[in-house]
Design a protein around this motif. Structure first.
Motif, short mmCIF file in Angstrom:
data_model
loop_
_atom_site.label_atom_id
_atom_site.label_comp_id
_atom_site.label_asym_id
_atom_site.label_seq_id
_atom_site.Cartn_x
_atom_site.Cartn_y
_atom_site.Cartn_z
N ASN A 146 9.67 14.40 -6.93
CA ASN A 146 9.21 14.07 -8.28
C ASN A 146 9.21 12.54 -8.40
N LEU A 147 8.03 11.94 -8.29
CA LEU A 147 7.95 10.48 -8.33
C LEU A 147 8.43 9.91 -9.66
N LYS A 148 8.20 10.62 -10.75
CA LYS A 148 8.61 10.11 -12.07
C LYS A 148 10.12 9.97 -12.19
N GLU A 149 10.88 10.72 -11.40
CA GLU A 149 12.35 10.64 -11.42
C GLU A 149 12.88 9.81 -10.26
N SER A 150 11.99 9.26 -9.46
CA SER A 150 12.38 8.51 -8.27
C SER A 150 12.23 7.01 -8.52
N PHE A 151 12.67 6.21 -7.57
CA PHE A 151 12.54 4.76 -7.70
C PHE A 151 12.44 4.14 -6.32
N ILE A 152 12.02 2.87 -6.31
CA ILE A 152 11.92 2.07 -5.09
C ILE A 152 12.78 0.83 -5.27
N VAL A 153 13.51 0.47 -4.21
CA VAL A 153 14.30 -0.76 -4.25
C VAL A 153 14.11 -1.52 -2.94
N GLY A 154 13.94 -2.83 -3.07
CA GLY A 154 13.78 -3.66 -1.88
C GLY A 154 13.90 -5.13 -2.22
N ASP A 155 13.84 -5.92 -1.18
CA ASP A 155 14.05 -7.36 -1.35
C ASP A 155 12.77 -8.17 -1.17
N SER A 156 11.62 -7.51 -1.25
CA SER A 156 10.37 -8.26 -1.11
C SER A 156 9.42 -7.93 -2.26
N ARG A 157 8.51 -8.83 -2.46
CA ARG A 157 7.50 -8.62 -3.50
C ARG A 157 6.69 -7.36 -3.22
N ALA A 158 6.46 -7.05 -1.94
CA ALA A 158 5.71 -5.84 -1.57
C ALA A 158 6.41 -4.58 -2.07
N ASP A 159 7.73 -4.57 -2.07
CA ASP A 159 8.48 -3.40 -2.54
C ASP A 159 8.25 -3.16 -4.03
N VAL A 160 8.38 -4.23 -4.82
CA VAL A 160 8.20 -4.05 -6.27
C VAL A 160 6.73 -3.84 -6.63
N GLU A 161 5.83 -4.43 -5.88
CA GLU A 161 4.41 -4.18 -6.13
C GLU A 161 4.05 -2.72 -5.83
N LEU A 162 4.68 -2.15 -4.82
CA LEU A 162 4.45 -0.74 -4.52
C LEU A 162 4.92 0.12 -5.69
N ALA A 163 6.11 -0.15 -6.21
CA ALA A 163 6.61 0.59 -7.38
C ALA A 163 5.65 0.44 -8.56
N ALA A 164 5.21 -0.78 -8.80
CA ALA A 164 4.29 -1.03 -9.92
C ALA A 164 2.96 -0.29 -9.70
N ASN A 165 2.45 -0.31 -8.47
CA ASN A 165 1.20 0.38 -8.17
C ASN A 165 1.30 1.89 -8.39
N LEU A 166 2.50 2.44 -8.14
CA LEU A 166 2.73 3.88 -8.32
C LEU A 166 3.17 4.22 -9.74
N ARG A 226 0.85 -1.19 0.00
CA ARG A 226 0.00 0.00 0.00
C ARG A 226 0.89 1.24 0.00
N ASP A 227 0.36 2.36 -0.41
CA ASP A 227 1.20 3.55 -0.67
C ASP A 227 1.21 4.59 0.45
N GLY A 228 0.76 4.23 1.65
CA GLY A 228 0.69 5.20 2.74
C GLY A 228 2.00 5.87 3.09
N MET A 229 3.11 5.13 3.12
CA MET A 229 4.39 5.74 3.46
C MET A 229 4.85 6.70 2.37
N ILE A 230 4.56 6.38 1.12
CA ILE A 230 4.92 7.28 0.02
C ILE A 230 4.07 8.55 0.11
N ARG A 231 2.80 8.41 0.42
CA ARG A 231 1.94 9.59 0.57
C ARG A 231 2.42 10.47 1.72
N MET A 232 2.87 9.86 2.82
CA MET A 232 3.43 10.63 3.93
C MET A 232 4.67 11.40 3.49
N ALA A 233 5.52 10.74 2.71
CA ALA A 233 6.73 11.39 2.20
C ALA A 233 6.37 12.56 1.29
N LEU A 234 5.39 12.37 0.43
CA LEU A 234 4.97 13.44 -0.48
C LEU A 234 4.35 14.61 0.28
#
Length: 168
Positions: free
Chosen positions: A119-139, A104-112
Motif C-alpha cells: 500500500n503506497l499510501k501507507e508507505s514512505f521513502i527515506v534517503g540521503d539524496s535529492r533523487a530519493d525525495v524526488e522519487l517520493a514526490a513523484n509518487l 525514476r520509479d522503476g524499482m518501486i514498480r518492480m517492488a509492486l
C-alpha cells in the motif's frame, strides 16, 4: 502492507565518493541506523532497500563487490534482528537512460509487481539524496530526506536517520 523504502548508501551504511568505493569490501553502518530500522519494524513496516548502484556500470566497482558488501550488510542486520524483505538496485550508469535509476520509479514498480499487496499510501521513502525525495514526490507518498532541503508536499527533512521514528 506498509513498506519503508530505504536507500542503502548514506542512509543505512556509510557512503563514499564514487572512486573510493573500489576499495570498500565491508559495510560500515551509519550511527543509529540499526536501531532506527528496529523501530520502523516495530511500527509494522516491512523494509525494502532501493539503491542506485550506477558505480557498477560506470566501472568503480564490480557486481561481485556490490554483492559482497550487500551480503555482509544483510548478515549483520539479521544478526541484529532486522529483517529486510527485499532489495532492488539499479546498476545502470547515469547516462544509460534506464527507468530504474532514482528518481525514476522503476524499482518501486518492480517492488509492486513482486509484492502487489504493498500500500503506497501507507508507505514512505527515506534517503540521503535529492533523487530519493524526488522519487517520493513523484509518487505522491511520504518522503524523508537526510540533510536534503526539499520543498514539497509530504516531504520532511531529517538531520540524521535517528529522527525518522519521530514521524511514524
Amino acid at each position: 502492507m506498509k513498506i519503508a523504502f530505504l536507500d542503502r548508501d548514506g542512509t543505512i551504511i556509510k557512503d563514499y565518493p564514487d572512486e573510493r568505493w573500489t576499495a570498500i569490501h565491508s559495510p560500515e553502518f551509519v550511527k543509529g541506523a540499526v536501531n532506527t530500522l528496529k523501530t520502523v519494524i516495530s511500527k509494522d513496516y516491512e523494509i525494502i532497500i532501493i539503491t542506485n548502484q550506477y558505480i557498477i556500470h560506470e566501472g568503480f566497482i564490480t557486481f561481485g563487490q556490490y554483492e559482497e558488501v550487500t551480503a555482509k550488510m544483510l548478515k549483520e542486520l539479521t544478526k541484529q534482528q532486522v529483517q529486510v524483505l527485499d532489495i532492488f538496485y539499479c546498476p545502470h550508469g547515469r547516462n544509460e537512460g534506464c527507468d530504474c535509476l532514482k528518481p525514476r520509479d522503476g524499482m518501486i514498480r518492480m517492488a509492486l509487481e513482486k509484492y502487489p499487496e504493498i500500500n503506497l499510501k501507507e508507505s514512505f521513502i527515506v534517503g540521503d539524496s535529492r533523487a530519493d525525495v524526488e522519487l517520493a514526490a513523484n509518487l505522491n507518498i511520504r518522503g524523508f530526506g537526510i540533510r536534503i532541503d526539499y520543498r514539497g508536499k509530504n516531504i520532511e527533512t531529517l538531520n540524521d536517520i535517528t529522527e525518522l521514528p519521530d514521524y511514524l
